[in-house]
Design an enzyme around this catalytic site. Sequence first.
Site, PDB file in Angstrom:
ATOM      1  CG  HIS A  11      28.325  38.655  37.643  1.00 16.50           C
ATOM      2  ND1 HIS A  11      27.857  38.424  38.836  1.00 16.50           N
ATOM      3  CD2 HIS A  11      27.422  39.009  36.657  1.00 16.50           C
ATOM      4  CE1 HIS A  11      26.586  38.063  38.611  1.00 16.50           C
ATOM      5  NE2 HIS A  11      26.148  38.461  37.245  1.00 16.50           N
ATOM      6  CG  ASP A  31      37.778  38.693  42.288  1.00 19.05           C
ATOM      7  OD1 ASP A  31      36.859  38.668  41.355  1.00 19.05           O
ATOM      8  OD2 ASP A  31      38.216  37.989  43.107  1.00 19.05           O
TER       9      ASP A  31
HETATM   10  C1  GDG Z   1      32.754  36.334  39.219  1.00 21.28           C
HETATM   11  C2  GDG Z   1      33.624  37.392  39.506  1.00 21.28           C
HETATM   12  C3  GDG Z   1      32.247  38.372  41.369  1.00 21.28           C
HETATM   13  C4  GDG Z   1      34.733  28.320  44.718  1.00 21.28           C
HETATM   14  N1  GDG Z   1      35.087  26.842  45.047  1.00 21.28           N
HETATM   15  C5  GDG Z   1      34.277  26.165  45.319  1.00 21.28           C
HETATM   16  C6  GDG Z   1      33.049  27.122  45.613  1.00 21.28           C
HETATM   17  N2  GDG Z   1      33.283  28.221  45.168  1.00 21.28           N
HETATM   18  C7  GDG Z   1      32.476  29.458  45.098  1.00 21.28           C
HETATM   19  C8  GDG Z   1      32.807  30.250  46.310  1.00 21.28           C
HETATM   20  C9  GDG Z   1      32.033  31.509  45.588  1.00 21.28           C
HETATM   21  C10 GDG Z   1      32.267  31.520  44.103  1.00 21.28           C
HETATM   22  O1  GDG Z   1      32.573  30.028  43.781  1.00 21.28           O
HETATM   23  C11 GDG Z   1      33.310  32.133  43.578  1.00 21.28           C
HETATM   24  O2  GDG Z   1      33.078  33.745  43.487  1.00 21.28           O
HETATM   25  P1  GDG Z   1      33.873  34.704  43.594  1.00 21.28           P
HETATM   26  O3  GDG Z   1      33.198  36.095  43.560  1.00 21.28           O
HETATM   27  O4  GDG Z   1      34.889  34.481  44.552  1.00 21.28           O
HETATM   28  O5  GDG Z   1      34.549  34.653  42.183  1.00 21.28           O
HETATM   29  P2  GDG Z   1      34.262  34.245  40.426  1.00 21.28           P
HETATM   30  O6  GDG Z   1      33.874  32.724  40.517  1.00 21.28           O
HETATM   31  O7  GDG Z   1      35.579  34.716  39.681  1.00 21.28           O
HETATM   32  O8  GDG Z   1      32.862  35.173  40.242  1.00 21.28           O
HETATM   33  C12 GDG Z   1      33.515  37.926  41.087  1.00 21.28           C
HETATM   34  C13 GDG Z   1      31.134  37.093  41.136  1.00 21.28           C
HETATM   35  O9  GDG Z   1      31.237  36.561  39.783  1.00 21.28           O
HETATM   36  C14 GDG Z   1      29.627  37.553  41.406  1.00 21.28           C
HETATM   37  O10 GDG Z   1      29.302  38.561  40.766  1.00 21.28           O
HETATM   38  O11 GDG Z   1      32.269  38.347  42.921  1.00 21.28           O
HETATM   39  O12 GDG Z   1      34.390  39.194  41.091  1.00 21.28           O
HETATM   40  O13 GDG Z   1      34.975  37.117  39.120  1.00 21.28           O
HETATM   41  O14 GDG Z   1      30.841  31.503  45.939  1.00 21.28           O
HETATM   42  O15 GDG Z   1      32.238  29.989  47.429  1.00 21.28           O
HETATM   43  N3  GDG Z   1      31.927  26.617  46.044  1.00 21.28           N
HETATM   44  C15 GDG Z   1      31.710  25.107  46.236  1.00 21.28           C
HETATM   45  N4  GDG Z   1      32.881  24.467  46.324  1.00 21.28           N
HETATM   46  C16 GDG Z   1      34.056  24.913  45.688  1.00 21.28           C
HETATM   47  O16 GDG Z   1      34.879  23.919  45.593  1.00 21.28           O
HETATM   48  N5  GDG Z   1      30.739  24.746  46.735  1.00 21.28           N
END
Ligand code: GDG
Length: 471
Positions: free
Chosen positions: A167, A374
Amino acid sequence: MSSQRESQHSFVVVAGRLPVDRTEGPDGQQEWRTSPGGLVTALEPVMRDAGGVWIGWSGDAGPAPGAFEADGLHLIGLSLSETEVRRFYEGFCNATLWPLYHDVIAVPQFHRSWWEAYVAVNRRFAAAAAEQAAPGATVWVHDYQLQLVPKMLREQRDDVRIGFFNHIPFPGYEIFAQLPWRRQVVEGLLGADLLGFQRRADATNFLRACRRAVGLATKGSTVRTGARDVTAAAFPISIDSAGLTELAQREDVLKRSKQIREAIGEPRLVLLGVDRLDYTKGILHRLRAYGELVDSGRLGPQAVLVQVASPSRERVEAYQTLRDEVEAMVGRINGQHGELGYAPVHYLHQSFPREEMAAMYLAADVMLVTPLRDGMNLVAKEYVAARYDEGGTLVLSEFTGAADELAGAYLVNPHDIEGMKNIIVQAAMASPAEARRRMRAMRRRVGEHDVARWAAGFLDTLSQVPVSGDS
Ligand code: GDG
């Protein structure tokens, strides 16, 4: 043996965490609630059709929950000891691999005791997968916490198809080569038949590591390991786009988005950042750029930045330092430019329900997604999916996987503060027609390439790999 076989599964997901959280019911009883994430949304139908099972860590240092069901999903909860939480999870995963794989934004720490814990925990996950997989099953292993599982599993079960998805980014070789255990990690991954990465550049970096760290030959996207060929390719992950669009159209969510703008004083311009509080997300660079824009008045009077920074890895030192720095900078901007009844930054160190997130996306004029590095960044895609009204603009870092797909975004280099300021102003001042044109293009992409398509693409490719026992 026959009863064990009956309880085995033809589809097994192995991931660092279970897709559920332990919560306390009203009567004080412990309950498991599915945590709504893209991965579980995508895999749920596959799991149900195939009678699949999900193996993962429960998230605390308590005893192993073992096999149980939540919302009709078969789950196997494994345990970590207090020492393993420190050495495996907080240590090797989050203070060695995470900074190393994100281009050493923070200094990775290398400790032999952490590596030993990583090997031991990977072995436990592999053993559980070997036990759960039916003959000829498909096993899908996820992410950097479990890179040794493919090889360990193959040593026990050469009849299963093994897929692995990373990921996070896979770094260039000069960086990866710092890892004292680079050879073991590459060999661990090569136990899989198919290795999926977010971007083509990640797959290319991995193929180079196979040549340099292990001396293997590669041809196109194939690694020759002797007995088997292994494929390394890009499968960019996505979100449940239709689900989020639907949520954003719900009346209560719409109403809430209006309330949010009222609550922050009906400013003319609302900028939004939503990130886990992580040094890869570029929150400090973003705040610096925004602070200088407020200073110079280029965003007009009384712009507001809402920054959600959801708590993450709070026991890891680099995350504690980052929190202090972010909070000091927010304090400085608000102290200098705020007035009674007006704060230029609304900083929320909290987690919110999905509905509230959707309402925030709708309330924003400009979404700021500016990580230093990222793998993909799902927030960028969620913002696009939520904007059924085709409103709003997206400022997006070049160093995200999402930048390869979202051509309608305003791309920035977050290290270039002056350049980022100019692009933020451009995104804020875009004409409604220009903003709509860009948003439409992005919505087309995110609508078509959703997480179900991602999972199907990976699993279809994996299903074409011949395994021993195939005629
Ligand atoms: C890893 C990789 C890759 C965040 N705060 C809240 C909340 N979130 C949710 C977001 C989003 C998820 O968490 C974060 O996903 P990201 O992709 O932005 O980042 P990582 O956590 O670092 O994820 C990344 C991912 O894996 C998938 O392969 O894209 O590059 O680092 O869905 O919405 N959700 C809620 N409340 C919050 O306060 N409900």
